[in-house]
Design a protein around this motif. Structure first.
Motif, PDB file in Angstrom:
ATOM      1  N   PHE A 215       0.860  -1.177   0.000  1.00 32.08           N
ATOM      2  CA  PHE A 215       0.000   0.000   0.000  1.00 32.08           C
ATOM      3  C   PHE A 215       0.895   1.224   0.000  1.00 32.08           C
ATOM      4  CE2 PHE A 215       0.237  -1.721   4.378  1.00 32.08           C
ATOM      5  CZ  PHE A 215       0.938  -0.710   5.008  1.00 32.08           C
ATOM      6  N   ASN A 216       0.313   2.373  -0.187  1.00 27.65           N
ATOM      7  CA  ASN A 216       1.057   3.632  -0.174  1.00 27.65           C
ATOM      8  C   ASN A 216       1.110   4.154   1.241  1.00 27.65           C
ATOM      9  OD1 ASN A 216       1.924   6.336  -0.388  1.00 27.65           O
ATOM     10  ND2 ASN A 216       1.104   6.525  -2.459  1.00 27.65           N
ATOM     11  N   CYS A 217       2.296   4.146   1.856  1.00 30.69           N
ATOM     12  CA  CYS A 217       2.430   4.536   3.253  1.00 30.69           C
ATOM     13  C   CYS A 217       2.017   5.983   3.503  1.00 30.69           C
ATOM     14  CB  CYS A 217       3.884   4.344   3.721  1.00 30.69           C
ATOM     15  SG  CYS A 217       4.386   2.614   3.809  1.00 30.69           S
ATOM     16  N   SER A 218       2.147   6.837   2.493  1.00 36.78           N
ATOM     17  CA  SER A 218       1.816   8.243   2.678  1.00 36.78           C
ATOM     18  C   SER A 218       0.319   8.510   2.606  1.00 36.78           C
ATOM     19  CB  SER A 218       2.536   9.110   1.629  1.00 36.78           C
ATOM     20  OG  SER A 218       2.030   8.848   0.336  1.00 36.78           O
ATOM     21  N   LYS A 219      -0.461   7.468   2.250  1.00 34.97           N
ATOM     22  CA  LYS A 219      -1.904   7.649   2.130  1.00 34.97           C
ATOM     23  C   LYS A 219      -2.698   6.749   3.064  1.00 34.97           C
ATOM     24  CE  LYS A 219      -1.881   9.361  -2.606  1.00 34.97           C
ATOM     25  NZ  LYS A 219      -2.461   9.243  -3.973  1.00 34.97           N
ATOM     26  N   ILE A 220      -1.991   5.975   3.894  1.00 33.65           N
ATOM     27  CA  ILE A 220      -2.683   5.070   4.811  1.00 33.65           C
ATOM     28  C   ILE A 220      -3.455   5.898   5.828  1.00 33.65           C
ATOM     29  CG2 ILE A 220      -0.840   4.866   6.537  1.00 33.65           C
ATOM     30  CD1 ILE A 220      -2.848   1.921   5.134  1.00 33.65           C
ATOM     31  N   THR A 221      -4.633   5.408   6.217  1.00 36.18           N
ATOM     32  CA  THR A 221      -5.449   6.087   7.223  1.00 36.18           C
ATOM     33  C   THR A 221      -5.930   5.082   8.252  1.00 36.18           C
ATOM     34  OG1 THR A 221      -7.537   5.743   6.046  1.00 36.18           O
ATOM     35  CG2 THR A 221      -6.264   7.725   5.485  1.00 36.18           C
ATOM     36  N   HIS A 222      -6.506   5.564   9.323  1.00 37.81           N
ATOM     37  CA  HIS A 222      -7.061   4.666  10.333  1.00 37.81           C
ATOM     38  C   HIS A 222      -8.123   3.777   9.711  1.00 37.81           C
ATOM     39  CE1 HIS A 222      -5.902   7.156  14.125  1.00 37.81           C
ATOM     40  NE2 HIS A 222      -4.881   6.933  13.326  1.00 37.81           N
ATOM     41  N   ALA A 223      -8.974   4.352   8.854  1.00 36.40           N
ATOM     42  CA  ALA A 223     -10.080   3.587   8.275  1.00 36.40           C
ATOM     43  C   ALA A 223      -9.582   2.486   7.351  1.00 36.40           C
ATOM     44  CB  ALA A 223     -11.011   4.521   7.492  1.00 36.40           C
ATOM     45  N   SER A 224      -8.481   2.758   6.621  1.00 36.49           N
ATOM     46  CA  SER A 224      -7.966   1.748   5.688  1.00 36.49           C
ATOM     47  C   SER A 224      -7.128   0.701   6.364  1.00 36.49           C
ATOM     48  CB  SER A 224      -7.147   2.433   4.591  1.00 36.49           C
ATOM     49  OG  SER A 224      -6.018   3.069   5.133  1.00 36.49           O
TER      50      SER A 224
END
Length: 224
Positions: A215-224
């Motif tokens: 995954f893209n570490c700079s776009k990870i979120t709590h929801a994902s």
């Protein structure tokens, strides 16, 4: 000075289980990944997870995206490092329904720090390792860096202290600039190529605690 700070911080974790927790949630991919985490959670003190990888892989970005959902974390880290204000390693604690309370150590992958990696799992009981690899096209073209990452990962997998730990390989996807036409196509990832180069199939054949994700570490979120 960095060594002193490291030993002091390790001592605090061992003695007190210091906590400044934030709640973390994962979707289906995360739940599948955490099936490897049978040895985590259940104790009174936070379970300890270490995050390794070469410099520039995206470890610190991932840690603080999870902790703070900091949208501009990448540029902020660049500014901190330019000012020589980065302490090197980082530690944050979280809670989740799957692993309960746990801490993540973000350990630098610079030539100076790699020899110190064992200090993060020989003196603290570790339940999981996150090994982050740069998934950019630039890194995928650097044979020497890929070989180095593979050698370090295999070395960690053979360490006695980590044999029973969950081991998650994270390929940090980098989305290139795309045109409107290219947006209609699937997002390109070097995941399969890097898995082949890193010997993932060989590891999966013998290690049930190992799980690769991307995954893209700079776009990870709590929801994902």
């Amino acid at each position: 000075l960095k060594q002193f700070r490291l030993w002091h911080h390790l001592g605090l974790i061992i003695r007190t289980g210091r906590s400044s927790c934030s709640r973390l949630h994962f979707g289906l991919a995360g739940r599948n990944m955490f099936k490897c985490f049978a040895g985590c959670g259940g104790g009174s003190a936070p379970s300890q997870i270490v995050m390794f990888g070469l410099d520039g892989a995206g470890k610190t970005t991932l840690l603080y995206r999870l902790k703070l959902q900091w949208k501009d974390i990448t540029h902020a880290l660049e500014n901190i490092r330019e000012q020589n204000a980065d302490p090197g390693y980082h530690y944050e604690e979280f809670t989740s329904k799957i692993v309960r309370s746990y801490g993540i150590w973000d350990v630098p992958g610079t030539p100076e720090m790699i020899p110190m990696w064992p200090a993060f799992y020989r003196y603290v009981q570790v339940c999981a390792v996150l090994f982050v690899v740069n998934g950019s096209d630039e890194f995928a073209g650097q044979d020497e860096r890929i070989i180095q990452a593979r050698e370090l990962m295999f070395k960690l997998l053979q360490e006695d202290e980590l044999r029973n730990a969950a081991f998650i390989l994270i390929i940090n996807d980098h989305e290139p600039e795309t045109t409107e036409v290219e947006l209609q196509l699937e997002t390109r990832s070097n995941f399969e190529f890097l898995c082949d180069c890193l010997g993932v199939a060989e590891i999966e054949a013998t290690n049930t605690h190992f799980h690769p994700v991307h995954f893209n570490c700079s776009k990870i979120t709590h929801a994902s």
